[in-house]
Design a protein around this motif. Structure first.
Motif, mmCIF file in Angstrom:
data_model
loop_
_atom_site.group_PDB
_atom_site.id
_atom_site.type_symbol
_atom_site.label_atom_id
_atom_site.label_comp_id
_atom_site.label_asym_id
_atom_site.label_seq_id
_atom_site.Cartn_x
_atom_site.Cartn_y
_atom_site.Cartn_z
ATOM 1 N N PRO A 235 0.297 -5.643 4.872
ATOM 2 C CA PRO A 235 -0.299 -4.298 4.843
ATOM 3 C C PRO A 235 -0.205 -3.684 3.445
ATOM 4 O O PRO A 235 0.833 -3.765 2.782
ATOM 5 N N LEU A 236 -1.308 -3.061 3.013
ATOM 6 C CA LEU A 236 -1.333 -2.370 1.728
ATOM 7 C C LEU A 236 -1.432 -0.865 1.939
ATOM 8 O O LEU A 236 -0.684 -0.092 1.371
ATOM 9 N N ARG A 237 -2.410 -0.449 2.719
ATOM 10 C CA ARG A 237 -2.551 0.942 3.137
ATOM 11 C C ARG A 237 -3.316 0.910 4.448
ATOM 12 O O ARG A 237 -3.641 -0.159 4.949
ATOM 13 N N GLU A 238 -3.623 2.052 5.024
ATOM 14 C CA GLU A 238 -4.229 2.093 6.346
ATOM 15 C C GLU A 238 -5.470 1.210 6.415
ATOM 16 O O GLU A 238 -6.399 1.354 5.631
ATOM 17 N N GLN A 239 -5.482 0.264 7.369
ATOM 18 C CA GLN A 239 -6.596 -0.645 7.649
ATOM 19 C C GLN A 239 -6.933 -1.559 6.473
ATOM 20 O O GLN A 239 -8.021 -2.135 6.415
ATOM 21 N N THR A 240 -6.000 -1.716 5.527
ATOM 22 C CA THR A 240 -6.231 -2.582 4.375
ATOM 23 C C THR A 240 -5.047 -3.528 4.207
ATOM 24 O O THR A 240 -3.899 -3.111 4.312
ATOM 25 N N VAL A 241 -5.333 -4.799 3.959
ATOM 26 C CA VAL A 241 -4.277 -5.796 3.814
ATOM 27 C C VAL A 241 -4.581 -6.719 2.647
ATOM 28 O O VAL A 241 -5.736 -6.901 2.256
ATOM 29 N N GLY A 242 -3.519 -7.289 2.099
ATOM 30 C CA GLY A 242 -3.670 -8.444 1.231
ATOM 31 C C GLY A 242 -3.743 -9.661 2.141
ATOM 32 O O GLY A 242 -2.903 -9.828 3.030
ATOM 33 N N CYS A 243 -4.754 -10.480 1.953
ATOM 34 C CA CYS A 243 -4.993 -11.613 2.846
ATOM 35 C C CYS A 243 -4.882 -12.917 2.065
ATOM 36 O O CYS A 243 -5.621 -13.128 1.100
ATOM 37 N N MET A 244 -3.964 -13.770 2.474
ATOM 38 C CA MET A 244 -3.803 -15.080 1.875
ATOM 39 C C MET A 244 -4.011 -16.130 2.954
ATOM 40 O O MET A 244 -3.449 -16.016 4.046
ATOM 41 N N ALA A 245 -4.797 -17.136 2.663
ATOM 42 C CA ALA A 245 -5.072 -18.169 3.658
ATOM 43 C C ALA A 245 -5.035 -19.540 3.004
ATOM 44 O O ALA A 245 -5.472 -19.712 1.862
ATOM 45 N N GLY B 75 -11.064 -0.966 -1.985
ATOM 46 C CA GLY B 75 -12.313 -1.404 -1.361
ATOM 47 C C GLY B 75 -12.719 -0.601 -0.149
ATOM 48 O O GLY B 75 -13.415 -1.114 0.730
ATOM 49 N N ILE B 76 -12.321 0.674 -0.110
ATOM 50 C CA ILE B 76 -12.533 1.471 1.100
ATOM 51 C C ILE B 76 -14.001 1.589 1.490
ATOM 52 O O ILE B 76 -14.337 1.723 2.669
ATOM 53 N N SER B 77 -14.923 1.526 0.518
ATOM 54 C CA SER B 77 -16.342 1.688 0.845
ATOM 55 C C SER B 77 -17.065 0.373 1.095
ATOM 56 O O SER B 77 -18.236 0.381 1.466
#
Length: 225
Positions: free
Chosen positions: A108-118, A156-158
């Motif tokens: 989690p980074l902020r509300e509804q936003t994450v750092g994603c690693m796959a 990237g909120i928008s």
């Protein structure tokens, strides 16, 4: 990430910004770093992640991260115990990108936003196991500062406000690909790609490809090109 791939025998990796990460909504990914992908394979990957089925396929881990609000790492088989992925309409797109086994790690980074690693293996390779998942989790969760680096200031909120086609174009542009490359991959004219580019530039308030790259990779929202 290349070293981690060697440890768990993965052949490709992605590090991205995940937006609109909420149960029941289509996850949106952008601002990719990656390794182990050819240009064509990466473009196919960008198409696969935009399929509408990814909303319900991602729902279990999104519910879990909303509840825990902590770094999570899960295997594909843990997120999809009934193997519904194999019968989804998204599956052929992932197969076209030669992706089968997955380790997904979200922070989690902020509300509804994450750092994603796959981490990925080719579609014919054996599944990752729990030991490999634990190795990935330990390494990726021990560098909290790294998860905050390189994203745009607004996280990237928008981006979710763009249409799926525009998000696809955006991600290929952020990979540094030319208008001709995008035209060839999507089988559309360069003029059509140019129109998409202009719409994306207006959306983010920039006037060039270089300025778009800076906005996402260096957090610079201005256009100084």
């Amino acid at each position: 990430m290349d070293g981690l791939c060697e440890l768990v025998n993965a052949d490709a990796w992605i590090w991205a910004l995940g937006c609109q990460m909420e149960d029941g909504k289509q996850p949106v990914y952008t601002s990719f770093l990656h390794g182990g992908f050819t240009e064509e394979r990466f473009a196919r990957y960008c198409t696969a992640i935009e399929h509408p089925d990814m909303a319900w396929l991602s729902a279990p881990i999104l519910r879990e991260i909303q509840a825990r609000q902590s770094h999570l790492t899960r295997l594909r088989q843990q997120m999809d115990e009934k193997n519904l992925f194999l019968t989804s309409d998204a599956f052929p797109l992932w197969s076209a990108a030669d992706i089968g086994p997955i380790i997904l790690s979200l922070r989690p980074l902020r509300e509804q936003t994450v750092g994603c690693m796959a981490l990925y293996r080719g579609k014919e390779k054996p599944l990752f196991d729990e030991r490999e998942s634990r190795i990935a989790h330990i390494i990726l969760s021990e560098v909290p500062w790294l998860h905050e680096q390189g994203w745009p200031e607004d996280r990237g909120i928008s981006v979710p406000n763009l249409s799926p086609r525009l998000r696809l174009i955006l991600n290929i542009l952020l990979d540094g690909r030319s208008r001709k490359d995008i035209s060839n991959h999507l089988a559309i004219s360069e003029n059509t790609v140019s129109g998409y580019q202009k719409t994306i530039y207006r959306h983010f308030g920039v006037n060039s490809h270089a300025a778009l790259m800076r906005r996402f990779q260096q957090g610079d929202g201005g256009d100084q090109a």
